[in-house]
Design a protein around this motif. Structure first.
Motif, mmCIF file in Angstrom:
data_model
loop_
_atom_site.group_PDB
_atom_site.id
_atom_site.type_symbol
_atom_site.label_atom_id
_atom_site.label_comp_id
_atom_site.label_asym_id
_atom_site.label_seq_id
_atom_site.Cartn_x
_atom_site.Cartn_y
_atom_site.Cartn_z
ATOM 1 N N ARG A 1 0.909 -1.467 0.006
ATOM 2 C CA ARG A 1 0.076 -0.055 -0.036
ATOM 3 C C ARG A 1 0.854 1.398 -0.128
ATOM 4 N NH1 ARG A 1 -5.025 0.043 3.935
ATOM 5 N NH2 ARG A 1 -5.266 1.944 2.678
ATOM 6 N N ILE A 2 2.203 1.011 -0.025
ATOM 7 C CA ILE A 2 3.182 2.228 -0.211
ATOM 8 C C ILE A 2 3.457 2.475 -1.589
ATOM 9 C CG2 ILE A 2 5.131 3.155 0.864
ATOM 10 C CD1 ILE A 2 4.497 1.593 3.326
ATOM 11 N N LYS A 3 4.246 1.271 -2.133
ATOM 12 C CA LYS A 3 4.795 1.418 -3.325
ATOM 13 C C LYS A 3 3.913 1.763 -4.449
ATOM 14 C CE LYS A 3 8.958 -1.323 -2.588
ATOM 15 N NZ LYS A 3 9.951 -2.182 -3.081
ATOM 16 N N ARG A 4 4.143 2.361 -5.215
ATOM 17 C CA ARG A 4 3.309 2.889 -6.520
ATOM 18 C C ARG A 4 3.339 1.464 -7.491
ATOM 19 N NH1 ARG A 4 6.404 8.111 -8.320
ATOM 20 N NH2 ARG A 4 8.135 6.842 -7.413
ATOM 21 N N GLY A 5 2.130 1.524 -8.186
ATOM 22 C CA GLY A 5 2.014 0.440 -9.166
ATOM 23 C C GLY A 5 1.684 -1.037 -8.630
ATOM 24 N N LEU A 6 1.861 -1.197 -7.276
ATOM 25 C CA LEU A 6 1.192 -2.346 -6.642
ATOM 26 C C LEU A 6 -0.207 -2.348 -6.754
ATOM 27 C CD1 LEU A 6 4.101 -3.201 -4.134
ATOM 28 C CD2 LEU A 6 3.793 -3.815 -6.545
ATOM 29 N N LYS A 7 -0.895 -3.588 -6.510
ATOM 30 C CA LYS A 7 -2.407 -3.735 -6.568
ATOM 31 C C LYS A 7 -2.866 -3.167 -5.220
ATOM 32 C CE LYS A 7 -6.104 -7.079 -7.778
ATOM 33 N NZ LYS A 7 -6.650 -6.121 -8.459
ATOM 34 N N PRO A 8 -2.430 -3.537 -4.366
ATOM 35 C CA PRO A 8 -3.138 -3.155 -2.743
ATOM 36 C C PRO A 8 -3.133 -1.518 -2.910
ATOM 37 C CG PRO A 8 -1.478 -4.762 -2.245
ATOM 38 C CD PRO A 8 -1.208 -4.532 -3.829
ATOM 39 N N ARG A 9 -2.265 -0.654 -3.161
ATOM 40 C CA ARG A 9 -2.128 0.633 -3.266
ATOM 41 C C ARG A 9 -3.307 1.064 -4.230
ATOM 42 N NH1 ARG A 9 2.177 5.173 -3.290
ATOM 43 N NH2 ARG A 9 1.017 7.142 -4.038
ATOM 44 N N GLU A 10 -3.358 0.568 -5.335
ATOM 45 C CA GLU A 10 -4.349 0.841 -6.549
ATOM 46 C C GLU A 10 -5.616 0.597 -6.126
ATOM 47 O OE1 GLU A 10 -3.332 -1.177 -10.057
ATOM 48 O OE2 GLU A 10 -1.413 0.019 -10.329
ATOM 49 N N ASP A 11 -6.103 -0.556 -5.249
ATOM 50 C CA ASP A 11 -7.553 -0.873 -4.935
ATOM 51 C C ASP A 11 -7.682 0.004 -3.637
ATOM 52 O OD1 ASP A 11 -7.374 -2.580 -7.221
ATOM 53 O OD2 ASP A 11 -6.976 -4.579 -5.856
ATOM 54 N N ILE A 12 -6.965 0.019 -2.677
ATOM 55 C CA ILE A 12 -7.438 0.555 -1.495
ATOM 56 C C ILE A 12 -6.815 2.065 -1.171
ATOM 57 C CG2 ILE A 12 -7.595 0.255 0.894
ATOM 58 C CD1 ILE A 12 -6.755 -2.711 0.257
ATOM 59 N N GLY A 13 -5.665 2.236 -1.716
ATOM 60 C CA GLY A 13 -4.946 3.437 -1.474
ATOM 61 C C GLY A 13 -3.986 3.423 -0.471
ATOM 62 N N THR A 14 -3.149 4.526 -0.242
ATOM 63 C CA THR A 14 -2.223 4.488 0.932
ATOM 64 C C THR A 14 -2.970 4.537 2.261
ATOM 65 O OG1 THR A 14 -2.163 6.851 0.734
ATOM 66 C CG2 THR A 14 -0.413 5.710 -0.596
ATOM 67 N N PRO A 15 -2.320 3.949 3.361
ATOM 68 C CA PRO A 15 -3.022 4.125 4.673
ATOM 69 C C PRO A 15 -3.008 5.353 5.161
ATOM 70 C CG PRO A 15 -1.328 2.221 4.548
ATOM 71 C CD PRO A 15 -1.036 3.151 3.366
#
Length: 394
Positions: free
Chosen positions: A223-237
């Motif tokens: 959720r920190i690194k750009r381009g990874l699915k968790p960040r794209e789906d949920i966003g940064t914490p």
């Protein structure tokens, strides 16, 4: 006959061993192991607890000479230890640990100490107990240790109340050893009255120091690194400009099963993400005077990782030999100080930092935490350490 035994082992099946076991005592109460006979056979099982692990030792095995010839991947299938959960259909995974033949014993040594008030079931491969009938489980009940004062959260690092949006981890320190398996349900990241959804990397094996007094809590890197699915789906914490709270429930139990003396809250404000490596050219060293025990101090232009500062920084003299002394951190981990055991002698010294030294966002001295795709082939690993020289004068 040997091939049939080997097939049994490789199948990974176990039977519970025939024996009733009295509740175990801690090493402080009884330094000797408790040993129980398996039914009417010559097989015996001993449990030996220490402060950081536990060993289950099986003796009297008629096939020990043959077992000694097994490769380690097959030896691992001879004995397993699981948490005993009566009435629950699912079988918990075996404890992590090492398997070995030591003398005339088949041993399993757990990676971590056993938890008080839990039960542990010993299971052996069927071929080890041929002829033993009507097997019942060997269940070791671990008694709580002598109660101590209620545990408290003594510190949380980073200690600053302003943290980057891409913060990588927290270190939570306790006054007493804590129990395992509760961390992720006892720690909450709050934004206003709402709890942030799945902000942490929940590991199967919680990250504790050897004393179980320091817990390492990672923010989920996906959720920190750009381009990874968790960040794209949920966003940064966490988002720049917002206020957050790290909350720790008082219901978290210590190793002797006492709740925390009180809940703990760390409040902080989030600022823009930090995408740059620590820059030693921006650091300032303050040298001590000769024939004193004045500290040498290193001031950084940003807070650095507290645990790494205590582990990967050292002081060397001109020989070069390590200078003995005590290090400490201050001003929200922006100042590192070192007091020598013996007074400084005149001469040239250097402070050595390993390349793994990180800032709060995981950027280390060798490379950034988040590396752009076109930079992946750069030779960033050439940096093994950073040395900062200073002179002690009379």
């Amino acid at each position: 006959m040997i091939s049939r035994w080997k097939q049994t082992i490789l199948a990974g099946s176990f039977i519970a061993v025939l024996c009733r076991v009295e509740p175990s005592r801690s090493a402080e109460d009884d330094p000797k192991s408790q040993t129980k006979q398996v039914g009417l056979s010559a097989v015996k099982i001993a449990l030996r607890e220490s402060s950081d692990s536990a060993t289950f030792a099986v003796t009297g095995l008629s096939k020990l000479d043959w077992i000694q010839k097994l490769p380690i991947e097959e030896l691992q299938n001879c004995i397993a230890v699981r948490v005993h959960q009566p009435g629950i259909a699912t079988n918990p995974i075996p404890l992590l640990g090492t398997h070995a033949i030591v003398g005339k014993e088949l041993q399993f040594t757990s990676r971590f100490p056993l938890r008080p008030a839990l039960q542990y079931r010993v299971e052996l491969a069927p071929f080890l107990l041929e002829g033993v009938m009507d097997a019942e489980p060997v269940v070791f009940s671990i008694l709580p240790k002598q109660r101590t004062a209620a545990s408290m959260v003594t510190a949380v690092y980073p200690s600053a109340d302003v943290l980057p949006e891409n913060l990588l981890k927290f270190y939570i320190h306790f006054s007493e050893p804590m129990s395992r398996g509760e961390a992720y349900k006892r720690i909450h990241l709050m934004h206003g009255e709402s709890e942030v959804d799945t902000p942490f990397l929940e590991l199967g094996e919680e990250l504790w120091d050897t004393e179980q007094k320091r817990f390492t809590l990672f923010i989920h890197p996906g959720r920190i690194k750009r381009g990874l699915k968790p960040r794209e789906d949920i966003g940064t914490p966490m988002l720049d400009g917002n206020l957050y709270r790290l909350q720790i429930d008082s219901e978290w139990l210590s190793a002797d099963l006492q709740p925390l003396a009180k809940p703990f809250v760390k409040r902080f404000r989030v600022v823009a993400a930090d995408a740059e490596q620590p820059d030693p050219d921006k650091w300032k060293v303050t040298a001590p005077k000769a024939n004193t025990k004045q500290p040498v101090s290193l001031t950084f232009d940003e807070p650095l990782d507290q645990a790494l500062l205590s582990r990967v920084v050292s002081v060397l003299d001109a020989s070069p030999a390590a200078v003995r002394g005590q290090a400490s951190m201050s001003l929200n981990e922006t100042v590192w100080s070192f007091v020598p055991t013996e007074p400084w002698k005149p001469g040239i010294y250097r402070i050595k930092l390993e390349s793994t030294m990180e800032d709060l966002a995981g950027n280390n001295l060798a490379r950034r935490f988040e590396t752009l795709e076109q930079e992946t082939n750069l030779d960033e690993k050439a940096i093994s350490e950073v040395s900062i020289e200073y002179v002690v004068r009379r």
